[in-house]
Design an enzyme around this catalytic site. Structure first.
Site, PDB file in Angstrom:
ATOM      1  N   ARG A   1       0.817  -1.221   0.000  1.00 36.76           N
ATOM      2  CA  ARG A   1       0.000   0.000   0.000  1.00 36.76           C
ATOM      3  C   ARG A   1       0.849   1.269   0.000  1.00 36.76           C
ATOM      4  NH1 ARG A   1      -5.137  -1.944   3.760  1.00 36.76           N
ATOM      5  NH2 ARG A   1      -6.195  -2.925   2.005  1.00 36.76           N
TER       6      ARG A   1
ATOM      7  N   LYS B   1     -19.740 -16.377   1.652  1.00 36.10           N
ATOM      8  CA  LYS B   1     -21.172 -16.182   1.857  1.00 36.10           C
ATOM      9  C   LYS B   1     -21.921 -15.634   0.662  1.00 36.10           C
ATOM     10  CE  LYS B   1     -21.028 -15.507   6.817  1.00 36.10           C
ATOM     11  NZ  LYS B   1     -21.037 -14.495   7.872  1.00 36.10           N
TER      12      LYS B   1
ATOM     13  N   GLY C   1      -9.562  -7.680  -1.346  1.00 38.26           N
ATOM     14  CA  GLY C   1      -9.808  -8.673  -0.289  1.00 38.26           C
ATOM     15  C   GLY C   1      -9.052  -9.972  -0.485  1.00 38.26           C
TER      16      GLY C   1
END
Length: 396
Positions: free
Chosen positions: A37, A201, A353
């Site tokens: 980052r 999910k 992610g």
């Protein structure tokens, strides 16, 4: 939403520029363990320095929840950033973020100087977008640059609140790249377009599936969420991840795909084990699994099916791994998809992610067109939501 002014559209010479960066890096005993980052922020910072701006950098780190926690200080970032930029990045160690150290440092700045403020989440107002902190931050600067896509889906003081008090608000190169890649993929993709969705999910990806079914030619499902679809279609899934409340929804999505003429691919075989461990004995199952078994990865036939489905694609968006990729034995499905994307001539976009982590860990990072720096933000982008951090910047 996407036509925003960037740092190329403004003149910062002699101006104080507040830059919201994403320096939320992993720290172990005060050492930065992954500096991706920081490196990603360099093009924006170098451009602003070269143009004679006076840079005041801010970022959050972890979740201190409004109190100064020394282990979440940005001090180590200032040290490493100084090395990467080849010039001093002065650290303003104020527990209240905008305090005497910051004010004194800003008062002494010359063109091209850089200072870094303390963790913005040391202030309780930050995540609540409270006015007092927004005003404090804005009081330091003439211009605001947002280059933190990772928090663009949240309305906080340091990315949205400050824009109430600073008229010139633009995006940095990192944000611009995210907007260009994700925006084009969702709104104006080169076809055929394929979306690959994995992860645990269904519930967290509902609106994404729904939105993408209006945009894509093929939708591929893998990972933990595929078991809810398998169960909805009458297969037993044993101890696999399952969201009972979403069985009807799964069938609705399959039906919607059919009505829209979208190819909807689900696993045809699964790697199952009896226990969740990295050395568990496994077998490949087509159809139902035993009551004491759980799905860990997509099977060999599915890997082939999915690799085949992306061969002719011109745009591919991938969010979420195909299995428990943290265990090498069950990373095969995720590797197969990454390899398939590496081998095609298309715009390949990895949505932050876990999928970004998987692609980087497995060594495919440089083979992708774009790896998003924000998991939650890229998901909300794919859902078609407006991101507050992007919306707050000036339009062209």
């Amino acid at each position: 939403m996407l036509n925003k002014k960037s740092i190329d559209d403004i003149n910062v010479k002699g101006k104080k520029v507040l830059v919201r960066c994403d320096f939320n890096v992993p720290l172990q005993e005060g050492k930065i363990t992954d500096e991706n980052r920081l490196v990603a922020a360099l093009p924006t910072l170098k451009k602003l320095i070269a143009d004679g701006g006076r840079l005041i950098l801010c970022s959050h780190l972890g979740k201190p929840k409004g109190e100064p926690k020394p282990e979440l200080s940005l001090a180590p970032v200032a040290v490493r950033l100084s090395e990467l930029l080849g010039q001093e990045v002065k650290f303003a160690a104020d527990p209240e973020v905008v305090g005497p150290n910051a004010k004194a440092a800003v008062a002494e700045m010359k063109d091209g100087d850089v200072i870094l403020l303390e963790n913005t989440r040391y202030r309780i107002e930050e995540t609540k977008n409270g006015d007092a902190f927004s005003k404090d931050l804005a009081s330091l600067a003439d211009v605001f640059v947002n280059d933190a896509f990772g928090t663009a889906h949240r309305a906080h003081c340091s990315n949205v609140g400050v824009t109430k008090y600073i008229d010139t608000a633009v995006v940095g190169y990192l944000m611009q790249k995210e907007i260009d890649f994700l925006g084009n993929a969702v709104n104006n993709p080169e076809r055929p377009m394929v979306a690959i969705l994995g992860g645990a999910k269904v519930s967290s990806k509902i609106s994404v599936i729904n939105n993408l079914l209006d945009k894509v030619d093929t939708l591929i499902i893998g990972g933990g969420m595929s078991y809810t679809f398998a169960k909805a279609q009458g297969n037993e899934v044993g101890k696999s991840l399952l969201e009972e409340d979403y069985l009807d929804y799964a069938l609705e999505m399959i039906k919607k795909a059919e009505e829209k003429g979208v190819k909807f691919l689900l696993p045809v075989d699964t790697v199952v084990t009896k226990e969740f461990s990295k050395d568990a004995e496994s077998r490949v199952v087509e159809g139902s699994m035993e009551p004491d078994e759980m799905g860990m990865d997509i099977g060999p036939k599915t890997r082939e099916l999915y690799a085949d489905a992306v061969k002719s694609a011109k745009t591919v968006v991938w969010n979420g791994p195909m299995g428990v990729f943290e265990f090498p034995k069950f990373a095969e499905g995720t590797i197969a998809v990454a390899q398939a994307l590496a081998d095609i001539d298309a715009t390949t976009i990895i949505g932050g992610g876990d999928s970004a982590a998987a692609v980087n860990q497995l060594g495919f990072g440089d083979k992708m067109s774009h790896i998003s720096t924000g998991g939650g933000a890229s998901l909300e982008f794919l859902e078609g939501k407006e991101l507050p951090g992007v919306a707050a910047a000036n339009d062209k």
